[in-house]
Enzyme design. Structure first.
Site, short mmCIF file in Angstrom:
data_model
loop_
_atom_site.label_atom_id
_atom_site.label_comp_id
_atom_site.label_asym_id
_atom_site.label_seq_id
_atom_site.Cartn_x
_atom_site.Cartn_y
_atom_site.Cartn_z
CG ASP A 194 -13.58 -6.02 -23.11
OD1 ASP A 194 -12.86 -7.00 -23.37
OD2 ASP A 194 -13.15 -4.94 -22.70
CB CYS A 201 5.22 -4.24 0.80
SG CYS A 201 6.06 -2.64 0.79
CE1 TYR A 202 0.11 1.10 5.09
CE2 TYR A 202 -1.29 -0.85 5.29
CZ TYR A 202 -1.02 0.48 5.61
OH TYR A 202 -1.87 1.17 6.43
N GLY A 260 0.84 -1.19 0.00
CA GLY A 260 0.00 0.00 0.00
C GLY A 260 0.87 1.24 0.00
CD GLU A 297 3.56 -7.95 -5.48
OE1 GLU A 297 4.17 -8.78 -4.77
OE2 GLU A 297 3.27 -6.80 -5.08
N GLY A 339 -18.42 -4.17 -31.29
CA GLY A 339 -17.48 -4.83 -32.19
C GLY A 339 -16.16 -5.12 -31.50
N GLY A 340 -15.96 -4.52 -30.31
CA GLY A 340 -14.75 -4.78 -29.53
C GLY A 340 -14.82 -6.14 -28.85
CE LYS A 346 -9.10 -6.27 -23.85
NZ LYS A 346 -10.27 -5.40 -24.02
CG HIS A 393 6.35 -5.41 -3.85
ND1 HIS A 393 5.00 -5.24 -3.64
CD2 HIS A 393 6.96 -4.38 -3.21
CE1 HIS A 393 4.80 -4.14 -2.94
NE2 HIS A 393 5.97 -3.60 -2.66
#
Ligand code: XMP
Length: 508
Positions: free
Chosen positions: A225, A80-81, A53, A169, A222-223, A364, A167
């Protein structure tokens, strides 16, 4: 049976999403939850990860760790935080680091063998980003690893409660993914059963159950998603789904026909086509300012959509392709596809829709995998982002028929040349911009005075930052000469070499 789940408690860190994404990539479902949204214990929750954070845990308004997270009784990894908040909560001491902020790579030396470090060397490169550090451990905690400056990793003597100052990740922590894997698979014993392909069936079933015999309206752009949402909902409820495709006249050449063909013929969806070009042109008439243009388009879109909803309705649900990254509040699991009485995108509340957001628990790239599992075509998934206001923001100043024709024709040429030369594979997004500037040229023996067209081609991974693409000069030359030769009214083509930041990708 519900898949095993790891909860990532969000303290506002920039990489919180990356933690969840990394765990999902290990085939364990992971959800980001707010720090005060504590669930009751259940068998599917296998571990809790406390994120980093931006604040200091010593600040008076700092978010504290609610002990209820630990009382869930599952393994905890505090990052971390999260580690500082946990150590503070258990009675340890956290102080501002006297040497100032530590940001970047550090070497971690491991002093204690532990399941968290399985497969790692005695020394590991880790990535730090902190201003405070833990200076005194709570009772019952031991140091597992240190760096030159801080306690890099700690754990409770008897319980599986871990803290790491670095971190794991981020990719700069070279074996970070391995440590997360050790934590969730070995320490938390979460089963790797979550697979994006498998959830297609679950999502279809969820939608079917939630919607029943009611009717759903979906705006198809048309995208990727909205397209994936449409195919998914169609699979669940068939004819009770109505898709609306609004042609505002500001699409690229052939795009409206292409979207209709794909979604009507290929995927068999019920798509209502609305030709609203005149309404959009009227609304844009005389507007030159980019924000005014965007606002006029947004408002007209809502008006048109509302009319269609009224004519074709009534509908009970409005479906949207909202992704996990768009979801501000947390807590939506795989099954949580419905959220009631939401007012999104300015659609008038009086329409009284409930919201159906089948993709709201997915990232995504997971949506792309889902689309593959649904049998959608690769070319539909690889589509470039296209702004809602369309070519209106790719032609500077007022939108006119003459300028629209030039914008469409030059963009079509750029697409064709990039397709034929394989350049499409090396860039993330590309388009032409019709500037409002004119310049002098010469063709044959004649003086010309025409528009300047700019070519924009960028590399990027998410559109948040971008670099201008180093497109071969021969390709650019072909684009420029074809546009000037074929598109009447254009005298010059320039190439945009501005990165983002400081530029944006679009010009308006
Ligand atoms: P900018 O210009 O802000 O664009 O660097 C970043 C990405 O977002 C796309 N973009 C939009 N997408 N509606 C959209 O759906 C919009 O109004 C819009 N404006 C920009 C842009 O194409 C780029 O990929």
């Amino acid at each position: 049976m519900k898949p095993d789940k790891v909860l990532v408690v969000d303290f506002g860190g920039q990489t919180t999403r990356l933690i969840a994404k990394t765990i999902r990539a290990l085939n364990v479902y992971s959800d980001i939850v707010a720090h005060d949204d504590i669930p009751s214990a259940s068998d599917d929750i296998k571990a809790v990860i406390l994120s980093g954070g931006p604040k200091s845990v010593t600040a008076p308004d700092a978010i504290r760790l609610d002990p209820a997270w630990v009382e869930l009784g599952v393994p905890v990894l505090a990052i971390c935080y999260g580690m500082q908040a946990a150590m503070q909560a258990f009675g340890g001491r956290v102080e501002k680091d006297p040497e100032g902020r530590e940001f970047g790579k550090a070497t971690m030396r491991i002093h204690h063998k532990d399941a968290l470090f399985e497969g790692l060397a005695k020394e590991e490169t880790v990535w730090m980003s902190h201003t405070d550090s833990v200076v005194a451990l709570p009772e019952d905690f031991i140091t597992l690893a240190t760096s030159n400056r801080v306690l890099a990793a700690v754990r409770h003597q008897t319980k599986p409660i871990y803290g790491v100052q670095f971190h794991p990740e981020v990719q700069h922590t070279l074996n970070g993914k391995r440590m997360l894997e050790n934590f969730i698979r070995v320490i938390a014993e979460a089963k790797a059963t979550w697979k994006i392909e498998r959830i297609a069936d679950n999502l279809v079933e969820d939608i079917r159950k939630a919607v029943g015999k009611k009717r759903v309206l979906l705006g198809l752009s048309g995208g990727v998603d909205s397209g994936v949402s449409a195919v998914l909902i169609d699979r669940a409820i068939g004819k009770n789904l109505t898709c609306v495709f609004v042609d505002h006249g500001l699409l690229r050449e052939g795009e409206a026909e292409d979207v209709l063909k794909r979604y009507r013929s290929q995927y068999g969806l019920n798509v209502v086509f609305v030709d609203a070009k005149d309404r959009f042109f009227d609304a844009l008439s005389g507007l030159r300012d980019p924000e005014a243009k965007r606002k006029a388009i947004g408002k007209t879109f809502i008006d048109v959509f509302t009319d269609v909803a009224t004519q074709q309705g009534p509908f009970d649900y409005l479906a949207q392709g909202t992704l996990y990254t768009d979801v501000i509040e947390s807590g939506a699991g795989v099954g949580a596809t419905i959220k009631s009485h939401h007012n999104v995108g300015g659609l008038p509340e009086k329409l009284g829709f409930d919201l159906l957001e089948p993709l709201r628990s997915l990232f995504k790239d997971e949506v792309r995998e889902l689309a593959r599992a649904l049998g959608m075509r690769e070319s539909d998934l690889a589509r470039q982002p296209f702004p809602g206001p369309g070519l209106a923001v790719r032609m500077l100043g007022e939108v006119t028929e003459e300028k629209l024709a030039i914008a469409k024709a030059s963009d079509a040429i750029l697409r064709q040349v990039f397709d034929e030369t394989g350049t499409v594979n090396d860039v993330w997004q590309f388009f032409t911009v019709l500037t409002d500037a004119r310049s002098v040229g010469v063709m044959g023996d004649e003086r010309t005075y025409g528009y300047v067209v700019a070519v924009r081609a960028v590399t990027s991974s998410d559109g948040m930052t971008a670099d201008w693409a180093r497109v071969p000069h021969a390709v650019l030359e072909r684009v420029a000469s074809t546009i000037v030769n074929r598109v009447e009214g254009v005298s010059r083509v320039v190439y945009d070499i501005t990165s983002k930041p400081p530029g944006t990708i679009e010009w308006e």
